[in-house]
Design a protein around this motif. Structure first.
Motif, PDB file in Angstrom:
ATOM      1  N   ALA A 245      50.616  48.038  36.531  1.00  0.00           N
ATOM      2  CA  ALA A 245      50.296  48.682  37.809  1.00  0.00           C
ATOM      3  C   ALA A 245      50.897  47.906  38.980  1.00  0.00           C
ATOM      4  O   ALA A 245      51.378  48.501  39.960  1.00  0.00           O
ATOM      5  CB  ALA A 245      48.781  48.780  37.958  1.00  0.00           C
ATOM      6  N   LEU A 246      50.880  46.588  38.884  1.00  0.00           N
ATOM      7  CA  LEU A 246      51.457  45.748  39.941  1.00  0.00           C
ATOM      8  C   LEU A 246      52.964  45.988  40.058  1.00  0.00           C
ATOM      9  O   LEU A 246      53.505  46.088  41.165  1.00  0.00           O
ATOM     10  CB  LEU A 246      51.163  44.278  39.642  1.00  0.00           C
ATOM     11  CG  LEU A 246      51.603  43.247  40.682  1.00  0.00           C
ATOM     12  CD1 LEU A 246      50.939  43.501  42.026  1.00  0.00           C
ATOM     13  CD2 LEU A 246      51.277  41.830  40.191  1.00  0.00           C
ATOM     14  N   LYS A 247      53.623  46.124  38.925  1.00  0.00           N
ATOM     15  CA  LYS A 247      55.067  46.408  38.934  1.00  0.00           C
ATOM     16  C   LYS A 247      55.314  47.803  39.515  1.00  0.00           C
ATOM     17  O   LYS A 247      56.242  47.994  40.320  1.00  0.00           O
ATOM     18  CB  LYS A 247      55.607  46.331  37.500  1.00  0.00           C
ATOM     19  CG  LYS A 247      57.074  46.691  37.347  1.00  0.00           C
ATOM     20  CD  LYS A 247      57.984  45.664  37.985  1.00  0.00           C
ATOM     21  CE  LYS A 247      59.462  45.985  37.771  1.00  0.00           C
ATOM     22  NZ  LYS A 247      59.844  45.884  36.336  1.00  0.00           N
ATOM     23  N   ALA A 248      54.484  48.765  39.161  1.00  0.00           N
ATOM     24  CA  ALA A 248      54.637  50.126  39.675  1.00  0.00           C
ATOM     25  C   ALA A 248      54.464  50.161  41.186  1.00  0.00           C
ATOM     26  O   ALA A 248      55.205  50.859  41.895  1.00  0.00           O
ATOM     27  CB  ALA A 248      53.624  51.055  39.011  1.00  0.00           C
ATOM     28  N   ARG A 254      54.501  50.028  47.631  1.00  0.00           N
ATOM     29  CA  ARG A 254      53.134  49.812  48.100  1.00  0.00           C
ATOM     30  C   ARG A 254      52.822  48.320  48.090  1.00  0.00           C
ATOM     31  O   ARG A 254      52.876  47.672  47.033  1.00  0.00           O
ATOM     32  CB  ARG A 254      52.123  50.556  47.198  1.00  0.00           C
ATOM     33  CG  ARG A 254      52.309  52.072  47.153  1.00  0.00           C
ATOM     34  CD  ARG A 254      51.954  52.735  48.469  1.00  0.00           C
ATOM     35  NE  ARG A 254      50.578  52.459  48.859  1.00  0.00           N
ATOM     36  CZ  ARG A 254      49.515  53.126  48.368  1.00  0.00           C
ATOM     37  NH1 ARG A 254      49.671  54.087  47.465  1.00  0.00           N
ATOM     38  NH2 ARG A 254      48.303  52.834  48.786  1.00  0.00           N
ATOM     39  N   HIS A 255      52.485  47.769  49.240  1.00  0.00           N
ATOM     40  CA  HIS A 255      52.222  46.342  49.326  1.00  0.00           C
ATOM     41  C   HIS A 255      50.856  46.005  48.745  1.00  0.00           C
ATOM     42  O   HIS A 255      49.852  46.657  49.046  1.00  0.00           O
ATOM     43  CB  HIS A 255      52.274  45.863  50.779  1.00  0.00           C
ATOM     44  CG  HIS A 255      52.125  44.382  50.928  1.00  0.00           C
ATOM     45  ND1 HIS A 255      50.892  43.750  50.990  1.00  0.00           N
ATOM     46  CD2 HIS A 255      53.068  43.395  50.994  1.00  0.00           C
ATOM     47  CE1 HIS A 255      51.077  42.445  51.103  1.00  0.00           C
ATOM     48  NE2 HIS A 255      52.384  42.201  51.115  1.00  0.00           N
ATOM     49  N   VAL A 256      50.827  44.987  47.905  1.00  0.00           N
ATOM     50  CA  VAL A 256      49.584  44.490  47.307  1.00  0.00           C
ATOM     51  C   VAL A 256      49.307  43.111  47.892  1.00  0.00           C
ATOM     52  O   VAL A 256      50.178  42.230  47.859  1.00  0.00           O
ATOM     53  CB  VAL A 256      49.720  44.401  45.767  1.00  0.00           C
ATOM     54  CG1 VAL A 256      48.444  43.821  45.156  1.00  0.00           C
ATOM     55  CG2 VAL A 256      50.017  45.767  45.163  1.00  0.00           C
ATOM     56  N   PRO A 257      48.144  42.884  48.511  1.00  0.00           N
ATOM     57  CA  PRO A 257      46.935  43.726  48.527  1.00  0.00           C
ATOM     58  C   PRO A 257      46.709  44.505  49.817  1.00  0.00           C
ATOM     59  O   PRO A 257      45.675  45.165  49.948  1.00  0.00           O
ATOM     60  CB  PRO A 257      45.833  42.690  48.367  1.00  0.00           C
ATOM     61  CG  PRO A 257      46.328  41.531  49.180  1.00  0.00           C
ATOM     62  CD  PRO A 257      47.832  41.511  49.000  1.00  0.00           C
ATOM     63  N   GLY A 277      48.863  36.546  42.281  1.00  0.00           N
ATOM     64  CA  GLY A 277      48.001  36.336  41.124  1.00  0.00           C
ATOM     65  C   GLY A 277      47.007  37.477  40.974  1.00  0.00           C
ATOM     66  O   GLY A 277      46.541  38.060  41.957  1.00  0.00           O
ATOM     67  N   LEU A 278      46.680  37.794  39.737  1.00  0.00           N
ATOM     68  CA  LEU A 278      45.860  38.971  39.437  1.00  0.00           C
ATOM     69  C   LEU A 278      44.368  38.677  39.522  1.00  0.00           C
ATOM     70  O   LEU A 278      43.859  37.800  38.818  1.00  0.00           O
ATOM     71  CB  LEU A 278      46.198  39.493  38.039  1.00  0.00           C
ATOM     72  CG  LEU A 278      45.412  40.718  37.555  1.00  0.00           C
ATOM     73  CD1 LEU A 278      45.751  41.940  38.410  1.00  0.00           C
ATOM     74  CD2 LEU A 278      45.715  40.987  36.075  1.00  0.00           C
ATOM     75  N   ARG A 319      41.879  36.589  42.946  1.00  0.00           N
ATOM     76  CA  ARG A 319      43.207  36.037  43.228  1.00  0.00           C
ATOM     77  C   ARG A 319      43.888  36.916  44.298  1.00  0.00           C
ATOM     78  O   ARG A 319      43.205  37.569  45.079  1.00  0.00           O
ATOM     79  CB  ARG A 319      44.042  35.943  41.945  1.00  0.00           C
ATOM     80  CG  ARG A 319      43.461  34.990  40.882  1.00  0.00           C
ATOM     81  CD  ARG A 319      44.501  34.671  39.823  1.00  0.00           C
ATOM     82  NE  ARG A 319      43.965  33.838  38.762  1.00  0.00           N
ATOM     83  CZ  ARG A 319      43.650  34.275  37.544  1.00  0.00           C
ATOM     84  NH1 ARG A 319      43.843  35.563  37.219  1.00  0.00           N
ATOM     85  NH2 ARG A 319      43.198  33.460  36.628  1.00  0.00           N
ATOM     86  N   GLY A 320      45.200  36.967  44.251  1.00  0.00           N
ATOM     87  CA  GLY A 320      45.941  37.569  45.357  1.00  0.00           C
ATOM     88  C   GLY A 320      46.076  39.071  45.375  1.00  0.00           C
ATOM     89  O   GLY A 320      46.590  39.624  46.355  1.00  0.00           O
ATOM     90  N   THR A 321      45.668  39.788  44.334  1.00  0.00           N
ATOM     91  CA  THR A 321      45.831  41.242  44.336  1.00  0.00           C
ATOM     92  C   THR A 321      44.668  41.964  45.007  1.00  0.00           C
ATOM     93  O   THR A 321      44.656  43.191  45.042  1.00  0.00           O
ATOM     94  CB  THR A 321      45.999  41.791  42.899  1.00  0.00           C
ATOM     95  OG1 THR A 321      44.878  41.373  42.104  1.00  0.00           O
ATOM     96  CG2 THR A 321      47.295  41.299  42.269  1.00  0.00           C
ATOM     97  N   THR A 322      43.708  41.209  45.534  1.00  0.00           N
ATOM     98  CA  THR A 322      42.629  41.801  46.329  1.00  0.00           C
ATOM     99  C   THR A 322      42.480  41.028  47.636  1.00  0.00           C
ATOM    100  O   THR A 322      42.815  39.851  47.717  1.00  0.00           O
ATOM    101  CB  THR A 322      41.278  41.776  45.580  1.00  0.00           C
ATOM    102  OG1 THR A 322      41.020  40.445  45.102  1.00  0.00           O
ATOM    103  CG2 THR A 322      41.298  42.741  44.401  1.00  0.00           C
ATOM    104  N   ARG A 323      41.955  41.737  48.641  1.00  0.00           N
ATOM    105  CA  ARG A 323      41.719  41.105  49.932  1.00  0.00           C
ATOM    106  C   ARG A 323      40.345  40.455  49.952  1.00  0.00           C
ATOM    107  O   ARG A 323      39.532  40.654  49.043  1.00  0.00           O
ATOM    108  CB  ARG A 323      41.801  42.155  51.042  1.00  0.00           C
ATOM    109  CG  ARG A 323      43.129  42.897  51.111  1.00  0.00           C
ATOM    110  CD  ARG A 323      43.253  43.702  52.392  1.00  0.00           C
ATOM    111  NE  ARG A 323      42.221  44.716  52.514  1.00  0.00           N
ATOM    112  CZ  ARG A 323      42.356  45.984  52.130  1.00  0.00           C
ATOM    113  NH1 ARG A 323      43.502  46.381  51.585  1.00  0.00           N
ATOM    114  NH2 ARG A 323      41.372  46.849  52.287  1.00  0.00           N
ATOM    115  N   SER A 324      40.074  39.708  50.990  1.00  0.00           N
ATOM    116  CA  SER A 324      38.732  39.148  51.187  1.00  0.00           C
ATOM    117  C   SER A 324      37.781  40.262  51.599  1.00  0.00           C
ATOM    118  O   SER A 324      38.194  41.261  52.196  1.00  0.00           O
ATOM    119  CB  SER A 324      38.762  38.061  52.268  1.00  0.00           C
ATOM    120  OG  SER A 324      39.602  37.002  51.875  1.00  0.00           O
ATOM    121  N   VAL A 325      36.518  40.121  51.286  1.00  0.00           N
ATOM    122  CA  VAL A 325      35.511  41.105  51.686  1.00  0.00           C
ATOM    123  C   VAL A 325      35.472  41.172  53.211  1.00  0.00           C
ATOM    124  O   VAL A 325      35.436  40.166  53.898  1.00  0.00           O
ATOM    125  CB  VAL A 325      34.113  40.716  51.137  1.00  0.00           C
ATOM    126  CG1 VAL A 325      33.062  41.692  51.654  1.00  0.00           C
ATOM    127  CG2 VAL A 325      34.122  40.708  49.628  1.00  0.00           C
TER     128      VAL A 325
END
Length: 327
Positions: A245-248, A254-257, A277-278, A319-325
């Motif tokens: 999904a990250l590669k897609a 689409r920028h992650v995150p 990082g995932l 890790r890096g594929t999500t933002r902070s709350v």
């Protein structure tokens, strides 16, 4: 080369007595046992493991049947099984089944002829006769086979609830869930957890069945993102699918995150190597393999097994594929 006759002569006992002592196959007096032990040590005698298996109809081999060793989750399981088995004097024979029932059956039958001591199995063949009728100790790892066979698994449903809520807490309103193959119990448990959590929110969601393979996952997610540009979160049933999904996401721009957040499930080392990082719901993979091995060895050695189902807790690793709350 020292033979069993040399040991018998040195110990002053018969060859039969030495054989009974070494193979634990009959009564040997304390005096004779002490003499044989001293002779073995002095002569540096090593019992041929093949000969031992022929005499006792049991070897020190453990069969480990895994579905796909290209998925990094399973080699990490195998490492734990091998480490623990070696500390107890057992050797692991690794078998890759490719989810093929005939390959699994062939491994079982072939290794039984080698007097295999027992099997640790990750299989989706529920109640398969080649397991029910194996007549050797078996432990199911990650996926239950039937209620008579001890199982070691993670709390998959709770982990999926955890992962879904992590996306919701970080503001995702349109979540894609990559459901694993329907024939796999862990994948179904994760789907149930996702549905329980998502239905308690106001978020929209889409569920797509996706194999635990990188290339397939990448192609599926790429197409879904093109058709559904509103998706702002992806929860994948495995880290391999999440990597796809990250590669897609990269391929469709689409920028992650910032634009799209992704969470996987497994906690394999690969997730930390990705960029970014995932974030993942991590299973304690090593602990699962270690417990399964200890349970199997207890069964092999006719020791009491305290329970038939072992559920290992999971935890969320950010890790890096999500933002902070709150971002």
């Amino acid at each position: 080369m020292t033979t069993i006759k040399d040991v018998a002569k040195k110990a002053g006992v018969s060859v039969a007595t030495v054989s009974r002592f070494l193979n634990d196959s009959g009564y040997v007096s304390a005096e004779a046992a002490k003499a044989v032990t001293a002779a073995v040590e002095e002569l540096k005698y090593e019992l041929n493991p093949i000969a031992r298996s022929l005499n006792t109809k049991k070897s020190n081999l453990i069969g480990l049947i895994l579905p796909d060793i290209t998925n990094p989750f399973f080699p990490e399981l195998a490492r734990a099984v091998e480490d623990v088995a070696l500390t107890y004097g057992y050797t692991v024979v690794l078998c890759n089944s490719d989810e093929n029932p005939e390959k699994e059956k062939n491994y079982i039958e072939t290794l039984k002829k080698k007097y295999i001591a027992g099997f640790i199995v990750t299989s989706n063949q529920l109640d398969a006769p080649h397991y029910a009728n194996a007549n050797v100790p078996i432990v199911a790892l990650d996926r239950a086979i039937n209620e008579k066979i001890p199982t070691v698994s993670s709390n998959n449903k709770e982990g999926a609830i955890m992962g879904t809520n992590a996306l919701l807490d970080r503001g995702c309103q349109n979540i894609l869930f990559l459901r694993g193959p329907a024939e796999l119990n862990p994948a179904n448990d994760r789907w149930e957890g996702f549905m329980e959590a998502i239905q308690q929110s106001n978020a929209k969601y889409l569920v797509v069945t996706c194999p635990f393979h990188f290339t397939d996952s990448q192609k599926i997610v790429e197409q879904v993102l093109k058709e559904n540009p509103q998706i702002d979160g992806i929860f994948a049933s495995s880290d391999v699918s999440a990597a796809g999904a990250l590669k897609a996401a990269s391929l469709v721009g689409r920028h992650v995150p910032n634009e799209l957040q992704i969470i996987g499930f497994d906690g394999v080392a690969m997730g930390e190597m990705l960029s970014p990082g995932l974030t993942t719901v991590a299973q304690d993979v090593y602990k699962m393999g270690a417990i399964a091995t200890r349970v199997l060895i207890k069964r092999i050695e006719n020791e009491m097994v305290e329970q038939n189902f072992y559920e290992v807790p999971v935890k969320l690793i950010i890790r890096g594929t999500t933002r902070s709350v709150g971002e």
